[in-house]
Design a protein around this motif. Sequence first.
Motif, short mmCIF file in Angstrom:
data_model
loop_
_atom_site.label_atom_id
_atom_site.label_comp_id
_atom_site.label_asym_id
_atom_site.label_seq_id
_atom_site.Cartn_x
_atom_site.Cartn_y
_atom_site.Cartn_z
N LEU A 13 -9.39 -1.82 3.35
CA LEU A 13 -9.12 -2.59 2.14
C LEU A 13 -8.66 -4.01 2.44
O LEU A 13 -8.97 -4.94 1.70
CB LEU A 13 -8.09 -1.87 1.26
CG LEU A 13 -8.57 -0.59 0.60
CD1 LEU A 13 -7.40 0.15 -0.06
CD2 LEU A 13 -9.67 -0.87 -0.40
N THR A 14 -7.93 -4.20 3.53
CA THR A 14 -7.48 -5.55 3.89
C THR A 14 -8.53 -6.30 4.71
O THR A 14 -8.48 -7.52 4.79
CB THR A 14 -6.15 -5.50 4.68
OG1 THR A 14 -6.31 -4.67 5.83
CG2 THR A 14 -5.02 -4.96 3.81
N THR A 72 -11.87 -6.16 4.13
CA THR A 72 -13.10 -6.32 3.37
C THR A 72 -12.95 -7.44 2.35
O THR A 72 -11.96 -7.48 1.62
CB THR A 72 -13.46 -5.00 2.63
OG1 THR A 72 -13.59 -3.96 3.59
CG2 THR A 72 -14.76 -5.15 1.85
N LEU A 116 -13.83 -8.66 -1.02
CA LEU A 116 -14.32 -8.12 -2.29
C LEU A 116 -14.79 -9.27 -3.17
O LEU A 116 -14.40 -10.41 -2.98
CB LEU A 116 -13.23 -7.31 -2.98
CG LEU A 116 -12.63 -6.16 -2.15
CD1 LEU A 116 -11.40 -5.59 -2.83
CD2 LEU A 116 -13.66 -5.08 -1.91
N PHE A 121 0.84 -1.20 0.00
CA PHE A 121 0.00 0.00 0.00
C PHE A 121 0.88 1.25 0.00
O PHE A 121 1.10 1.89 1.02
CB PHE A 121 -0.97 -0.04 1.18
CG PHE A 121 -2.07 -1.03 0.99
CD1 PHE A 121 -3.17 -0.73 0.19
CD2 PHE A 121 -1.99 -2.30 1.56
CE1 PHE A 121 -4.18 -1.66 -0.01
CE2 PHE A 121 -2.99 -3.23 1.36
CZ PHE A 121 -4.09 -2.92 0.57
N ALA A 146 -12.70 -1.69 -7.08
CA ALA A 146 -11.25 -1.77 -6.99
C ALA A 146 -10.79 -2.64 -8.15
O ALA A 146 -11.56 -3.45 -8.68
CB ALA A 146 -10.83 -2.41 -5.66
N PHE A 201 -7.39 -8.53 -0.03
CA PHE A 201 -6.07 -7.91 -0.10
C PHE A 201 -5.36 -8.16 1.22
O PHE A 201 -5.94 -8.06 2.29
CB PHE A 201 -6.19 -6.41 -0.34
CG PHE A 201 -6.70 -6.03 -1.69
CD1 PHE A 201 -6.43 -6.80 -2.82
CD2 PHE A 201 -7.44 -4.87 -1.86
CE1 PHE A 201 -6.88 -6.44 -4.07
CE2 PHE A 201 -7.92 -4.50 -3.11
CZ PHE A 201 -7.63 -5.27 -4.22
N LEU A 244 -16.34 -2.24 -1.85
CA LEU A 244 -15.66 -1.17 -1.12
C LEU A 244 -16.62 -0.50 -0.14
O LEU A 244 -17.81 -0.38 -0.41
CB LEU A 244 -15.14 -0.11 -2.10
CG LEU A 244 -14.02 -0.51 -3.06
CD1 LEU A 244 -13.69 0.65 -3.98
CD2 LEU A 244 -12.79 -0.95 -2.29
N VAL A 287 -7.79 3.45 5.82
CA VAL A 287 -8.10 3.01 4.45
C VAL A 287 -7.47 1.65 4.19
O VAL A 287 -8.12 0.73 3.68
CB VAL A 287 -7.62 4.04 3.41
CG1 VAL A 287 -7.68 3.46 1.99
CG2 VAL A 287 -8.44 5.31 3.48
N LEU A 329 -8.62 2.32 -7.30
CA LEU A 329 -10.03 2.44 -6.97
C LEU A 329 -10.69 3.48 -7.86
O LEU A 329 -10.09 4.49 -8.22
CB LEU A 329 -10.19 2.89 -5.50
CG LEU A 329 -9.36 2.20 -4.43
CD1 LEU A 329 -9.60 2.85 -3.08
CD2 LEU A 329 -9.66 0.72 -4.38
#
Length: 197
Positions: free
Chosen positions: A106-107, A109, A111, A83, A154, A194, A128, A102, A149
């Motif tokens: 992102l890590t 969630t 997706l 990141f 994403a 992620f 997201l 953030v 994003l």
Amino acid sequence: MQLRRVGADALLIEVDNPLDWFAALDAERGAGRLAVVDIVPGARTVLLDGVSDPVRLAARLRDWSIDPAAVPHEPPIVVDVRFDGVDLPFVAEHAITTVDAVVGALTGTELTVAFCGFAPGFAYLRGLPWSVPRLEEPRTQVPAGSVALAAEFAGIYPTPSPGGWRIVGHSDADLFDVDKKPPALLTPGRSVRFRAA
């Protein structure tokens, strides 16, 4: 649900849950109960291509109901991400939070690959916690592996290309290899997580 003919041998299904329809239709094809050449999910549609009798299939689909609980789910694909993206501070400011928050979102969630397109191996990942505006002017060159994003999606750029998404990191994941089966690492319906590298 709305059904539309596309050309001589295709049907476009407009639905609220295209991934559930994609999974159910793909299972029907795999079981030999649906004769189509290709099933292509989109943001709000599923395209059935190579349909031998579109009128008959449309009549059959009008009576269908999809049970999302019956759709099989494979474990998520874990993608390592550094990141270090140039737009990470902007995303944090836009989301009214910190860069660490953030990255945590992102890590943390799971997706889902909603659909693929733009370039071979490029997957539009949905889930997201916020929507991010695109760049006002796209970059002429985005490096391969850039994790970015835009809007509610994403994605990871599989090859160097122009792009208007906000870059938040980079990954060394091999997203597309024509000699593998399937060639794309991320395919519609798959879960993706992620992991900070």
